[in-house]
Design a protein around this motif. Structure first.
Motif, PDB file in Angstrom:
ATOM      1  N   THR A   1       0.839  -1.208   0.000  1.00  0.00           N
ATOM      2  CA  THR A   1       0.000   0.000   0.000  1.00  0.00           C
ATOM      3  C   THR A   1       0.869   1.252   0.000  1.00  0.00           C
ATOM      4  O   THR A   1       0.554   2.236  -0.681  1.00  0.00           O
TER       5      THR A   1
ATOM      6  N   ILE B   1       1.842   2.108  -3.501  1.00  0.00           N
ATOM      7  CA  ILE B   1       0.761   2.771  -4.261  1.00  0.00           C
ATOM      8  C   ILE B   1       0.671   4.243  -3.859  1.00  0.00           C
ATOM      9  O   ILE B   1       0.540   5.134  -4.699  1.00  0.00           O
ATOM     10  N   ARG B   2       0.761   4.495  -2.554  1.00  0.00           N
ATOM     11  CA  ARG B   2       0.635   5.878  -2.077  1.00  0.00           C
ATOM     12  C   ARG B   2       1.799   6.742  -2.569  1.00  0.00           C
ATOM     13  O   ARG B   2       1.620   7.915  -2.911  1.00  0.00           O
TER      14      ARG B   2
ATOM     15  N   THR C   1      -9.047   1.228  -3.268  1.00  0.00           N
ATOM     16  CA  THR C   1      -8.365   1.135  -1.973  1.00  0.00           C
ATOM     17  C   THR C   1      -8.739  -0.183  -1.277  1.00  0.00           C
ATOM     18  O   THR C   1      -9.702  -0.839  -1.673  1.00  0.00           O
TER      19      THR C   1
ATOM     20  N   GLU D   1      -9.477   8.190   2.162  1.00  0.00           N
ATOM     21  CA  GLU D   1      -8.385   7.696   1.331  1.00  0.00           C
ATOM     22  C   GLU D   1      -8.722   7.815  -0.158  1.00  0.00           C
ATOM     23  O   GLU D   1      -7.896   8.267  -0.952  1.00  0.00           O
ATOM     24  N   ALA D   2      -9.958   7.418  -0.508  1.00  0.00           N
ATOM     25  CA  ALA D   2     -10.359   7.505  -1.921  1.00  0.00           C
ATOM     26  C   ALA D   2     -10.319   8.961  -2.391  1.00  0.00           C
ATOM     27  O   ALA D   2      -9.937   9.265  -3.529  1.00  0.00           O
TER      28      ALA D   2
ATOM     29  N   TYR E   1      -6.862  10.195  -3.287  1.00  0.00           N
ATOM     30  CA  TYR E   1      -6.326   9.694  -4.563  1.00  0.00           C
ATOM     31  C   TYR E   1      -6.870  10.469  -5.761  1.00  0.00           C
ATOM     32  O   TYR E   1      -6.558  10.131  -6.894  1.00  0.00           O
TER      33      TYR E   1
ATOM     34  N   LEU F   1      -3.316  10.217   6.283  1.00  0.00           N
ATOM     35  CA  LEU F   1      -3.255   8.776   6.071  1.00  0.00           C
ATOM     36  C   LEU F   1      -2.589   8.055   7.234  1.00  0.00           C
ATOM     37  O   LEU F   1      -2.697   6.845   7.339  1.00  0.00           O
TER      38      LEU F   1
END
Lengths: 313, 276
Positions: free
Chosen positions: A44, A47-48, A83, B125-126, B129, B272
């Motif tokens: 993860t 990805i971040r 996610t 979180e979504a 992004y 996050l």
């Protein structure tokens, strides 16, 4: 082939520990690339970092030639991320969820309405599109999250544990959707998973991670050649053999396992197989089938993880 | 800054907040108490008071308050009888700081939902992004709390004006409300205090894991309003136009300082941290 993502010597540290250490790999345009590793391996985090949510401690990332640290917003305009938790707005309807994200991405209203209907149809959610998401099953929420990630037709689709919380039927459905998406849209899929069968089924190439370090990288075939020396042959016998002493000493035979009428033999190369079969026949074996056994990702994965543990110990 | 994106985020947060009972119940109930029930009850009480003993002006503490009050307040009640004076001083003057509870409560409850609530449900979180910048996300979420807080306070003020003038008309015989000191309170102090509620909630939300946790902690801000109320009732502060403007200015300065800290807590990596 053009690369979508290039990662060079990437390290990332949280306060007290390294989440990634000196990671380097390239993801090719149009491939399904799997990042495989146990929980906490750094999937993860990768990805971040690639999407510019974190700033790397060291190393370089390039996504379509752009630097996520300074051009994160432009990169995120061209990526879609599913996610780990579906993270859909449960108090809104599926349509409201998609319209909201479409507007945030700046899709013009007329094409957004059309695209929303199209994608709700594709994911079989159109009949319940105007119901609150809180009333959906887990599988439906995951399909909606996938729909959201694909709404903007991203050039790279990131999937973070896409089936970890799903029952086998829903997971199967999601797998089929991912396969059909990658065939239809020809976009790059970056799959993070700890499920070996998922990576094996879906990916063109696999990178195996442990504790933030890259253990192996390549297609399943390449990994097999690299880490599982020799080829396994499965032989079905009509009746159990009384003895096969001579095959044990044959040149090119590495290992041998016999359980009743099933025999598994590991040979150095394919050329050894005819001699092996003929030797067995000479010894009176009644062979009814000979198969080359595919290299299992599971074998490779556990061998690598065990080697990594030994190395650390 | 893309304002279209900012308003899209604000509108989504409000739509979500509307679906949460813990948000909209206080938004309905509290104005109903402040705008309708309390003033109506008091006016009816004053109007039906027949004897001296039941008149608020006969209360020794209240008499002392009247004796000490400055000229601008004495002017307000000059020529009025005891009942009229009671209505003007209590509902028209002393009640004013209570009104600040409204913007404070609305802004904190919506901000808690928008900042801590979204993190609690892991939907943040979504959102992180998407191509939105940290500044656009922050501004969208601040506006989601600020605009309704200011609007509901304005609507409540208009409602209060109508209720007070209509219910007290038989006693007052004229349209007497709003008094001048209410304008800076509603138009200047109320936006300042809405921002204060939001800034404090954002700072608390960086630590609080749940919507309720953030809301309850930021609820302690009501002490600021209670201090103002106590100061006014004891004669330490007299809420004139000038004092209202000054209080608003001080709160805006505090807002500015707190917002700088709030912006610092609001970046993708920190948001996050809890979902890592």
């Amino acid at each position: 082939m053009e690369n979508s993502i290039v990662i060079e010597n990437l390290s990332h540290r949280f306060d007290d520990r390294y989440a990634l250490r000196d990671l380097s790999f390239k993801v090719r345009q149009g491939e399904i690339f799997a990042l495989l590793g146990p929980n906490g391996a750094g999937k993860t985090t990768t990805i971040r970092l690639v999407n510019g949510l974190y700033t790397p401690t060291a190393g370089k990332i390039s996504v379509f030639g752009r630097d996520p640290v300074h051009q994160g917003s432009q990169i995120r305009q061209e990526t879609g991320v599913l996610t780990e938790t579906s993270a859909v707005y449960e108090r809104l309807t599926a349509r409201e969820n998609l319209l909201f994200f479409g507007r945030v991405y700046g899709i013009p209203e007329s094409s957004l309405l059309k695209r929303t209907d199209e994608i709700l149809e594709f994911f079989a959610l159109i009949n319940r599109a105007d119901e609150r998401v809180a009333t959906y099953s887990k599988g439906m929420k995951q399909r909606l999250a996938l729909a959201r990630a694909l709404l903007t037709r991203p050039r790279i689709l990131f999937l973070d544990e896409p089936t970890s919380s799903l029952d086998p039927e829903s997971a199967q459905q999601v797998h089929e959707l991912i396969e059909s998406i990658s065939r239809q849209e020809e976009n790059t899929v970056f799959l993070c998973t700890h499920r070996l069968e998922e990576a094996e089924r879906l990916s063109d190439r696999v990178a195996i991670l442990n504790n933030g370090q890259l253990l192996a990288l390549g297609s399943l075939e390449e990994l097999g050649q690299q880490f599982n020396h020799g080829i396994w042959v499965e032989i079905d016998l009509f009746a159990p053999m009384e003895s096969d002493l001579s095959t044990r000493e044959m040149r090119g035979v590495l290992k041998r396992e016999i359980i009743g009428t099933k025999m598994r033999v590991q040979v150095q190369e394919e050329a050894v197989i005819p001699a092996l079969v003929s030797e067995l026949v000479m010894q009176g074996a009644q062979i009814i089938g000979v198969r080359l056994q595919n290299v299992s990702l599971e074998d490779i994965y556990f061998k690598l993880q065990a080697d990594a543990r030994e190395g650390a110990g | 800054m893309n304002w279209k994106t900012i308003f899209t985020i604000a509108k989504k947060d409000l739509k979500e907040a509307r679906q949460n009972k813990a948000v909209w119940l206080p938004v309905l109930i509290v104005p109903a108490i402040f705008v309708v029930i309390l003033p109506l009850g008091m006016i009816l009480g004053f109007s039906s008071a027949t004897g001296i003993a039941q008149n608020p002006m006969s209360d020794p503490d209240f008499a002392l308050f009247i004796e000490r009050m400055p000229a601008f307040l004495t002017d307000l009640i000059s020529g009025l009888d005891a009942t009229q004076s009671g209505i003007v001083l209590i509902l028209g003057y002393l009640f004013a700081p209570f009104f600040l509870i409204l913007p404070l409560m609305f802004s904190t409850v919506i901000a808690a939902e928008s900042f801590a609530g979204e993190r609690e449900r892991k939907t943040i979180e979504a959102l992180l992004y998407t191509p939105t910048t940290d500044a656009e996300l922050f501004t969208g979420k601040v506006l989601a709390g600020f605009i309704p807080a200011v609007l509901i306070t304005l609507v409540s003020f208009i409602g209060y004006t109508i209720v007070l003038n209509a219910a007290a008309y038989p006693v007052m015989g004229r349209i007497w409300f709003p008094l001048p000191s209410w304008y800076p309170l509603v138009l200047w102090v109320s936006p300042a205090i809405s921002l204060l509620g939001i800034a404090v909630t954002v700072l608390i939300s960086a630590k609080a894991q749940t919507f309720m946790g953030a809301y309850q902690t930021s609820g302690s801000l009501v002490l600021v309003v209670l201090a103002l109320l106590a100061g006014q009732a004891t004669g330490v502060i007299y809420l004139s136009v000038v004092v209202g403007l000054l209080i608003g200015l001080v709160i805006f300065v505090v807002d500015a300082v707190l917002m700088v800290y709030a912006v610092r807590t609001f970046n993708r990596a920190k948001l996050l941290a809890s979902t890592r």
